[in-house]
Write a protein that holds these residues in place. Structure first.
Motif, PDB file in Angstrom:
ATOM      1  N   ILE A 259      53.538  26.101   9.031  1.00  0.00           N
ATOM      2  CA  ILE A 259      52.116  25.885   9.307  1.00  0.00           C
ATOM      3  C   ILE A 259      51.264  26.621   8.285  1.00  0.00           C
ATOM      4  CG2 ILE A 259      50.258  26.427  10.930  1.00  0.00           C
ATOM      5  CD1 ILE A 259      51.798  24.029  11.804  1.00  0.00           C
ATOM      6  N   ALA A 260      51.641  27.855   7.952  1.00  0.00           N
ATOM      7  CA  ALA A 260      50.872  28.615   6.968  1.00  0.00           C
ATOM      8  C   ALA A 260      50.877  27.915   5.612  1.00  0.00           C
ATOM      9  CB  ALA A 260      51.432  30.032   6.841  1.00  0.00           C
ATOM     10  N   LYS A 261      52.015  27.392   5.215  1.00  0.00           N
ATOM     11  CA  LYS A 261      52.114  26.680   3.932  1.00  0.00           C
ATOM     12  C   LYS A 261      51.275  25.394   3.952  1.00  0.00           C
ATOM     13  CE  LYS A 261      53.778  25.986  -0.169  1.00  0.00           C
ATOM     14  NZ  LYS A 261      53.194  26.662  -1.290  1.00  0.00           N
TER      15      LYS A 261
ATOM     16  N   PHE B 287      38.020  27.278   8.232  1.00  0.00           N
ATOM     17  CA  PHE B 287      39.431  26.956   8.004  1.00  0.00           C
ATOM     18  C   PHE B 287      40.310  28.170   8.319  1.00  0.00           C
ATOM     19  CE2 PHE B 287      39.810  23.050   5.047  1.00  0.00           C
ATOM     20  CZ  PHE B 287      38.911  22.345   5.827  1.00  0.00           C
ATOM     21  N   GLY B 288      39.851  29.355   7.958  1.00  0.00           N
ATOM     22  CA  GLY B 288      40.601  30.569   8.271  1.00  0.00           C
ATOM     23  C   GLY B 288      40.726  30.766   9.770  1.00  0.00           C
ATOM     24  N   VAL B 289      39.609  30.601  10.482  1.00  0.00           N
ATOM     25  CA  VAL B 289      39.631  30.707  11.943  1.00  0.00           C
ATOM     26  C   VAL B 289      40.560  29.633  12.517  1.00  0.00           C
ATOM     27  CG1 VAL B 289      38.233  30.436  14.040  1.00  0.00           C
ATOM     28  CG2 VAL B 289      37.354  31.773  12.108  1.00  0.00           C
ATOM     29  N   ALA B 290      40.457  28.419  11.998  1.00  0.00           N
ATOM     30  CA  ALA B 290      41.298  27.322  12.481  1.00  0.00           C
ATOM     31  C   ALA B 290      42.777  27.650  12.303  1.00  0.00           C
ATOM     32  CB  ALA B 290      40.946  26.026  11.747  1.00  0.00           C
ATOM     33  N   ARG B 291      43.108  28.206  11.164  1.00  0.00           N
ATOM     34  CA  ARG B 291      44.514  28.557  10.916  1.00  0.00           C
ATOM     35  C   ARG B 291      45.028  29.521  11.981  1.00  0.00           C
ATOM     36  NH1 ARG B 291      46.888  32.110   6.021  1.00  0.00           N
ATOM     37  NH2 ARG B 291      49.053  31.999   6.639  1.00  0.00           N
ATOM     38  N   PHE B 292      44.240  30.562  12.283  1.00  0.00           N
ATOM     39  CA  PHE B 292      44.672  31.526  13.288  1.00  0.00           C
ATOM     40  C   PHE B 292      44.740  30.895  14.685  1.00  0.00           C
ATOM     41  CE2 PHE B 292      43.329  34.606  10.006  1.00  0.00           C
ATOM     42  CZ  PHE B 292      44.540  35.278   9.894  1.00  0.00           C
ATOM     43  N   GLU B 293      43.823  29.989  14.979  1.00  0.00           N
ATOM     44  CA  GLU B 293      43.860  29.322  16.283  1.00  0.00           C
ATOM     45  C   GLU B 293      45.073  28.399  16.392  1.00  0.00           C
ATOM     46  OE1 GLU B 293      42.053  29.929  19.089  1.00  0.00           O
ATOM     47  OE2 GLU B 293      41.434  31.614  17.849  1.00  0.00           O
TER      48      GLU B 293
ATOM     49  N   GLU C 271      48.013  24.549   1.618  1.00  0.00           N
ATOM     50  CA  GLU C 271      47.928  23.343   0.793  1.00  0.00           C
ATOM     51  C   GLU C 271      46.750  22.467   1.192  1.00  0.00           C
ATOM     52  OE1 GLU C 271      51.744  21.422   0.873  1.00  0.00           O
ATOM     53  OE2 GLU C 271      52.719  23.074  -0.181  1.00  0.00           O
ATOM     54  N   THR C 272      46.506  22.320   2.489  1.00  0.00           N
ATOM     55  CA  THR C 272      45.392  21.465   2.912  1.00  0.00           C
ATOM     56  C   THR C 272      44.049  22.104   2.578  1.00  0.00           C
ATOM     57  OG1 THR C 272      45.436  22.304   5.181  1.00  0.00           O
ATOM     58  CG2 THR C 272      46.688  20.309   4.731  1.00  0.00           C
ATOM     59  N   THR C 273      43.983  23.417   2.610  1.00  0.00           N
ATOM     60  CA  THR C 273      42.749  24.094   2.209  1.00  0.00           C
ATOM     61  C   THR C 273      42.480  23.835   0.732  1.00  0.00           C
ATOM     62  OG1 THR C 273      43.041  25.796   3.896  1.00  0.00           O
ATOM     63  CG2 THR C 273      41.585  26.329   2.054  1.00  0.00           C
ATOM     64  N   ALA C 274      43.511  23.880  -0.076  1.00  0.00           N
ATOM     65  CA  ALA C 274      43.352  23.612  -1.509  1.00  0.00           C
ATOM     66  C   ALA C 274      42.981  22.148  -1.766  1.00  0.00           C
ATOM     67  CB  ALA C 274      44.639  23.960  -2.249  1.00  0.00           C
ATOM     68  N   GLU C 275      43.484  21.245  -0.939  1.00  0.00           N
ATOM     69  CA  GLU C 275      43.220  19.816  -1.105  1.00  0.00           C
ATOM     70  C   GLU C 275      41.878  19.389  -0.521  1.00  0.00           C
ATOM     71  OE1 GLU C 275      44.972  16.968  -2.418  1.00  0.00           O
ATOM     72  OE2 GLU C 275      45.757  18.656  -3.544  1.00  0.00           O
ATOM     73  N   GLU C 276      41.264  20.212   0.298  1.00  0.00           N
ATOM     74  CA  GLU C 276      40.063  19.810   1.019  1.00  0.00           C
ATOM     75  C   GLU C 276      38.924  19.328   0.115  1.00  0.00           C
ATOM     76  OE1 GLU C 276      37.400  18.653   3.662  1.00  0.00           O
ATOM     77  OE2 GLU C 276      39.531  18.965   3.982  1.00  0.00           O
TER      78      GLU C 276
ATOM     79  N   ALA D  21      39.937  17.366  10.528  1.00  0.00           N
ATOM     80  CA  ALA D  21      40.981  16.777   9.684  1.00  0.00           C
ATOM     81  C   ALA D  21      42.021  17.836   9.318  1.00  0.00           C
ATOM     82  CB  ALA D  21      40.366  16.163   8.429  1.00  0.00           C
ATOM     83  N   HIS D  22      41.551  19.039   9.025  1.00  0.00           N
ATOM     84  CA  HIS D  22      42.451  20.153   8.697  1.00  0.00           C
ATOM     85  C   HIS D  22      43.379  20.449   9.880  1.00  0.00           C
ATOM     86  CE1 HIS D  22      43.646  23.903   6.772  1.00  0.00           C
ATOM     87  NE2 HIS D  22      43.295  24.571   7.852  1.00  0.00           N
ATOM     88  N   VAL D  23      42.812  20.525  11.068  1.00  0.00           N
ATOM     89  CA  VAL D  23      43.598  20.808  12.275  1.00  0.00           C
ATOM     90  C   VAL D  23      44.584  19.676  12.547  1.00  0.00           C
ATOM     91  CG1 VAL D  23      43.468  21.117  14.787  1.00  0.00           C
ATOM     92  CG2 VAL D  23      41.895  22.356  13.282  1.00  0.00           C
ATOM     93  N   ARG D  24      44.145  18.425  12.369  1.00  0.00           N
ATOM     94  CA  ARG D  24      45.038  17.276  12.599  1.00  0.00           C
ATOM     95  C   ARG D  24      46.256  17.313  11.682  1.00  0.00           C
ATOM     96  NH1 ARG D  24      46.984  14.475  15.333  1.00  0.00           N
ATOM     97  NH2 ARG D  24      46.816  12.429  14.448  1.00  0.00           N
TER      98      ARG D  24
END
Length: 178
Positions: free
Chosen positions: A92-94, A66-72, A98-103, A25-28
């Motif tokens: 994308i970083a922003k 999530f950190g790994v996903a962000r870098f990928e 935000e999505t990490t905080a909302e997870e 969901a984070h990646v989507r």
């Protein structure tokens, strides 16, 4: 495979399968097209496995993933940089931040949806699931249910409302529960 390697493999699989829907969901939310998100998820899966030795026991697997996903996702963006439809890395970083905080809230909503879906009779739950399959055609699902397309859409609207109300109640009860 040695017993230690087998245990490592099992620890990874348990952690990954428990958190894969949230990671996906984070990646989507970061990658515009479903097919691209699927490709990125495959890379993330490989990287998570390759780097699993660096994951500390007791740490938050989801946050790490999530950190790994962000870098990928950023690597995917860099590779797709010539595509005009790709978002800027700062955007994308922003979004990732935000999505990490909302997870946590989104996970509570997913849990509430799962709870509410269990209350729906099995035949109706099956119809709902058919309607939301990626390649489903509402006309065919409606016909299979014995309803007209208009009637099916009305039923679907009522079911969505019932589920939404149930989710809201569950979320509210969760907020007041100790």
């Amino acid at each position: 495979m040695s017993p230690a390697e087998t245990e490592r493999h099992h620890r990874f699989l348990r952690s990954f399968t428990a958190h894969e829907p949230a990671i996906r969901a984070h990646v989507r939310r970061l990658v515009p097209a479903r097919a691209d998100a699927d490709d990125v998820m495959q890379e993330i899966s490989v990287v998570l496995w390759e780097k699993f030795d660096s994951f500390r026991d007791g740490a938050d697997f989801r946050a790490w993933a999530f950190g790994v996903a962000r870098f990928e996702v950023l690597a995917w963006l860099r590779d797709r940089g010539r595509d005009r439809l790709v978002l800027d890395e700062e955007v994308i970083a922003k979004i990732a931040e935000e999505t990490t905080a909302e997870e946590p809230r989104l996970q509570r909503q997913r849990d509430a949806l799962e709870h509410c879906m269990k209350k729906v009779p099995a035949d109706q739950r099956d119809l709902l699931m058919q309607a939301y399959q990626p390649e489903s055609r509402i006309q065919e699902v409606a016909q299979g249910s014995g309803r007209t397309v208009a009637g099916f859409y009305q039923w679907l609207h009522r079911m969505r409302k019932l589920l939404l109300d149930c989710i809201r109640r569950a979320m509210t009860q969760e907020e007041v529960a100790p």
